[in-house]
Design an enzyme around this catalytic site. Structure first.
Site, PDB file in Angstrom:
ATOM      1  N   LYS A  34       0.849  -1.013   0.134  1.00  0.00           N
ATOM      2  CA  LYS A  34       0.065  -0.088  -0.249  1.00  0.00           C
ATOM      3  C   LYS A  34       0.907   1.368  -0.337  1.00  0.00           C
ATOM      4  CE  LYS A  34      -3.067  -2.615   2.458  1.00  0.00           C
ATOM      5  NZ  LYS A  34      -3.901  -3.460   1.221  1.00  0.00           N
ATOM      6  N   CYS A  35       1.520   1.118  -0.662  1.00  0.00           N
ATOM      7  CA  CYS A  35       3.466   2.352  -1.020  1.00  0.00           C
ATOM      8  C   CYS A  35       2.963   2.830  -2.221  1.00  0.00           C
ATOM      9  CB  CYS A  35       4.656   1.708  -0.953  1.00  0.00           C
ATOM     10  SG  CYS A  35       6.011   2.883  -1.072  1.00  0.00           S
ATOM     11  N   GLY A  36       3.454   4.606  -2.241  1.00  0.00           N
ATOM     12  CA  GLY A  36       3.679   5.136  -3.396  1.00  0.00           C
ATOM     13  C   GLY A  36       4.342   4.120  -4.429  1.00  0.00           C
ATOM     14  N   THR A  38       4.228   0.928  -5.213  1.00  0.00           N
ATOM     15  CA  THR A  38       4.481  -0.258  -5.076  1.00  0.00           C
ATOM     16  C   THR A  38       4.009  -1.444  -6.947  1.00  0.00           C
ATOM     17  OG1 THR A  38       3.016  -0.766  -3.429  1.00  0.00           O
ATOM     18  CG2 THR A  38       2.290  -2.334  -4.713  1.00  0.00           C
TER      19      THR A  38
END
Length: 187
Positions: A34-36, A38
């Site tokens: 859930k990361c920028g 990903t």
């Protein structure tokens, strides 16, 4: 010393020695779903597909240390990676990659190749750098620890750490370095 002295728990619960990867070029990455960054799973899978038959492997280590961007269970992480990004490279169970309780592999990796800074021109850096400076300045207090998700370490056929790439380096931008190391692989 090399990565071959370390082991980690695979998604299936089995402890794997990294010595199983002797003779291969290895990319070790701390990941988050859930990361920028990903989206990098897709490019890592492309690299893996392109070079796996030439002696290249990617080892993914999910981590929930950076703004809790990997909150899911190991089983759900593996399912999401497969369904959303087609990930078929080896994934390991969640680990800590910095501070107290960090997995020894990541202590070794981060102390072998220091942090050299982020690519300030990367589109996601415009979000990441202010976030780190405002919410997590302690992450930037030293020149060796893992700073964020998708920090990547490129390992040669002898298990030596050759390069460190921060999250602001897209996997495709590492292709020349991977190809260079693959010249030494006996397939």
């Amino acid at each position: 010393m090399s990565i071959y002295g370390f082991s980690a728990t695979a998604m299936n619960g089995q402890v794997k020695s990294l010595a199983e990867y002797k003779g291969k070029v290895v990319l070790i990455v701390n990941t988050a779903g859930k990361c920028g960054f990903t989206y990098q799973y897709e490019d890592m899978q492309r690299l893996y597909d392109r070079y796996k038959d030439k002696g290249f492997v990617i080892l993914g280590f999910p981590c929930n240390q950076f703004d809790k961007q990997e909150p899911d269970s190991n089983e759900k992480i593996q399912t999401n990676c497969l369904l959303n990004y087609g990930v078929s490279f080896p994934l390991f169970q969640k680990v800590k990659v910095r501070d107290e309780g960090a997995h020894p592999l990541f202590e070794y990796l981060s102390h072998t190749k220091p942090f050299e800074g982020f690519n300030k021109f990367h589109p996601v850096a415009k979000i990441l750098l202010p976030l780190l400076n405002e919410k997590h300045p302690e992450y930037l207090a030293d020149d060796y620890s893992i700073k964020w998700n998708f920090t990547k370490f490129l390992i040669d056929v002898d298990g030596q750490v050759m390069k460190r790439f921060e999250s602001t380096t897209d996997p495709i931008d590492m292709e020349e370095d991977i190809e260079s190391l693959l010249e030494n692989v006996a397939v």
